[in-house]
Motif scaffolding. Sequence first.
Motif, mmCIF file in Angstrom:
data_model
loop_
_atom_site.group_PDB
_atom_site.id
_atom_site.type_symbol
_atom_site.label_atom_id
_atom_site.label_comp_id
_atom_site.label_asym_id
_atom_site.label_seq_id
_atom_site.Cartn_x
_atom_site.Cartn_y
_atom_site.Cartn_z
ATOM 1 N N ALA A 178 -41.028 -13.579 7.225
ATOM 2 C CA ALA A 178 -41.241 -14.728 6.217
ATOM 3 C C ALA A 178 -39.912 -15.619 6.505
ATOM 4 O O ALA A 178 -40.020 -16.940 6.458
ATOM 5 C CB ALA A 178 -41.066 -14.419 4.810
ATOM 6 N N VAL A 179 -38.996 -15.093 6.713
ATOM 7 C CA VAL A 179 -37.571 -15.686 7.215
ATOM 8 C C VAL A 179 -37.749 -16.557 8.460
ATOM 9 O O VAL A 179 -37.134 -17.509 8.599
ATOM 10 C CB VAL A 179 -36.364 -14.728 7.155
ATOM 11 N N SER A 180 -38.018 -16.052 9.436
ATOM 12 C CA SER A 180 -38.315 -16.464 10.665
ATOM 13 C C SER A 180 -39.635 -17.599 11.066
ATOM 14 O O SER A 180 -39.928 -17.846 12.058
ATOM 15 C CB SER A 180 -38.336 -15.598 11.858
ATOM 16 N N LEU A 181 -40.073 -18.004 10.048
ATOM 17 C CA LEU A 181 -41.371 -18.875 9.918
ATOM 18 C C LEU A 181 -40.981 -20.161 10.978
ATOM 19 O O LEU A 181 -39.730 -20.500 11.028
ATOM 20 C CB LEU A 181 -41.660 -19.433 8.803
ATOM 21 N N ASP A 182 -42.005 -20.937 11.546
ATOM 22 C CA ASP A 182 -41.845 -22.164 12.097
ATOM 23 C C ASP A 182 -41.614 -23.187 10.909
ATOM 24 O O ASP A 182 -42.455 -23.831 10.493
ATOM 25 C CB ASP A 182 -42.919 -22.706 12.890
ATOM 26 N N TRP A 183 -40.278 -23.629 10.724
ATOM 27 C CA TRP A 183 -39.621 -24.285 9.881
ATOM 28 C C TRP A 183 -40.014 -25.838 9.663
ATOM 29 O O TRP A 183 -40.427 -26.692 8.975
ATOM 30 C CB TRP A 183 -38.191 -24.121 9.327
ATOM 31 N N ASP A 184 -40.120 -26.277 11.246
ATOM 32 C CA ASP A 184 -40.475 -27.499 11.248
ATOM 33 C C ASP A 184 -41.822 -27.928 10.860
ATOM 34 O O ASP A 184 -42.476 -28.989 10.420
ATOM 35 C CB ASP A 184 -40.199 -28.034 12.811
ATOM 36 N N ALA A 185 -42.742 -26.973 11.331
ATOM 37 C CA ALA A 185 -44.366 -27.019 11.107
ATOM 38 C C ALA A 185 -44.398 -27.066 9.367
ATOM 39 O O ALA A 185 -45.341 -27.508 9.107
ATOM 40 C CB ALA A 185 -45.051 -25.981 11.627
ATOM 41 N N GLN A 186 -43.759 -26.363 8.914
ATOM 42 C CA GLN A 186 -43.856 -26.145 7.446
ATOM 43 C C GLN A 186 -43.479 -27.267 6.924
ATOM 44 O O GLN A 186 -43.904 -27.719 5.664
ATOM 45 C CB GLN A 186 -43.000 -24.725 6.848
ATOM 46 N N ARG A 187 -42.436 -27.846 7.398
ATOM 47 C CA ARG A 187 -41.703 -29.231 6.692
ATOM 48 C C ARG A 187 -42.899 -30.420 6.635
ATOM 49 O O ARG A 187 -43.170 -30.886 5.751
ATOM 50 C CB ARG A 187 -40.541 -29.608 7.413
ATOM 51 N N GLU A 188 -43.608 -30.175 7.986
ATOM 52 C CA GLU A 188 -44.692 -31.293 7.862
ATOM 53 C C GLU A 188 -45.727 -31.144 6.994
ATOM 54 O O GLU A 188 -46.141 -32.048 6.444
ATOM 55 C CB GLU A 188 -44.997 -31.254 9.462
ATOM 56 N N LEU A 189 -46.127 -29.776 6.823
ATOM 57 C CA LEU A 189 -47.187 -29.564 5.856
ATOM 58 C C LEU A 189 -47.027 -30.107 4.544
ATOM 59 O O LEU A 189 -47.684 -30.777 3.838
ATOM 60 C CB LEU A 189 -47.502 -28.146 6.033
ATOM 61 N N GLN A 190 -45.589 -29.697 4.148
ATOM 62 C CA GLN A 190 -45.391 -29.856 2.556
ATOM 63 C C GLN A 190 -45.045 -31.375 2.737
ATOM 64 O O GLN A 190 -44.834 -31.900 1.346
ATOM 65 C CB GLN A 190 -44.154 -28.922 2.503
ATOM 66 N N ALA A 191 -44.846 -32.172 3.664
ATOM 67 C CA ALA A 191 -44.344 -33.341 3.535
ATOM 68 C C ALA A 191 -45.603 -34.239 2.750
ATOM 69 O O ALA A 191 -45.314 -35.206 2.056
ATOM 70 C CB ALA A 191 -43.994 -34.050 4.793
ATOM 71 N N GLU A 192 -46.780 -33.630 2.830
ATOM 72 C CA GLU A 192 -47.942 -34.643 2.330
ATOM 73 C C GLU A 192 -47.795 -34.447 0.812
ATOM 74 O O GLU A 192 -48.232 -35.350 0.132
ATOM 75 C CB GLU A 192 -49.372 -33.959 3.144
ATOM 76 N N MET A 193 -47.614 -33.157 0.326
ATOM 77 C CA MET A 193 -47.434 -32.936 -1.081
ATOM 78 C C MET A 193 -46.091 -33.785 -1.659
ATOM 79 O O MET A 193 -46.398 -34.282 -2.739
ATOM 80 C CB MET A 193 -47.360 -31.686 -1.504
ATOM 81 N N VAL A 194 -45.051 -33.550 -0.809
ATOM 82 C CA VAL A 194 -43.911 -34.335 -1.432
ATOM 83 C C VAL A 194 -44.566 -36.073 -1.429
ATOM 84 O O VAL A 194 -43.993 -36.547 -2.711
ATOM 85 C CB VAL A 194 -42.719 -34.594 -0.277
ATOM 86 N N GLU A 195 -44.923 -36.421 -0.564
ATOM 87 C CA GLU A 195 -45.646 -38.066 -0.888
ATOM 88 C C GLU A 195 -46.402 -38.181 -2.079
ATOM 89 O O GLU A 195 -46.167 -39.145 -2.763
ATOM 90 C CB GLU A 195 -46.136 -38.410 0.401
#
Length: 357
Positions: A154-171
Amino acid sequence: MDARIREHAEIIADHSTGIEAGDNVVIQLPKEAEELAVALHEICGDRGANPIYLNYSARAQRAYKRAADAFEEPGHRHALYAETDVFIIARGGENVTEDADVDPGTNAAYNRAMEEVKRERLSKTWCLTQFPTASHAQLAGMSTEAYENFVWDAVSLDWDAQRELQAEMVEILNEADEVRIRSGEGTDLRMRLSGNEALNDYGEANLPGGEVFTAPVRDSVEGEVHFDLPLYRYGREIDGVRLRFEEGRVVSHAAERNEELLTGILDTDEGSRYLGELGIGMNRQIDRFTYNMLFDEKMGDTVHMAVGSAYPETVGEGNELNESGEHVDMIVDMSEDSVIEVDGEVVQRDGTFVFEE
């Protein structure tokens, strides 16, 4: 040293906190996480940062709380945090129920005394993470090896990809006025978000990350919520929590287990009866419940809400910041018979977001 511990330290230093030359770094870990402390100290040495190591003992903290008649703000700790640039803390320890026999009123009094210190710490760059220990593995119902794999995956996730996924919900949330959350027969809650800001948690302040979170407008929360997943707080399990809100405030509450502990939390101060956070879990790597809120609140088929303090960066200018000595997250399972609506439009149904379909 396990190579994954060193990788964990590098992710904290590079991705989560960005430790640089000259930074004053406080590293607060239990003794079981000493190897992580060693790796972090090596990184600080390499970069010219200045570490201080605080060995946190839940057993010692329990002894202090039970022995003290009253609590005062610890000015020396406040002074340390005021001079700190980066604060790193890891959960762990050999007994996850160490606080089980501390009176709820005592915990509430202690948290009130620590409120200014906590606010000072949260104003700095900080990272809360988990070191895998046998006690947390046992709490999760896993072998020690399986739990180590779970944590470090869980700690070593691809955080750049996770950020992009979550950016849609942020918007979506940043353009929202009202959010409505419905689940089963026990949860139908409305709250306004106007003027507040949704943030993308992709493994910085919390490691692992994997949520989008914001603060509701303080007096806007209306309705009922059934938190159908349990939580551990002060060494005890609180289960089956139900809260009813009117004009933002909890006006009635119940729990199937340890209701007196829930009451103590809500009675900490005036702010502890208001919601300080709405969070939406989006980390699909965390695929099981482990009785550890750092992980459980990030699960993709959940929402969580915290009674108590709001994060100042989520509260817009002109909206009231909810302040409290408490911040207690509780989770709703959204995987079945559940909907999140934003301004009347469904954005998640039964755990699936519209942008995932």
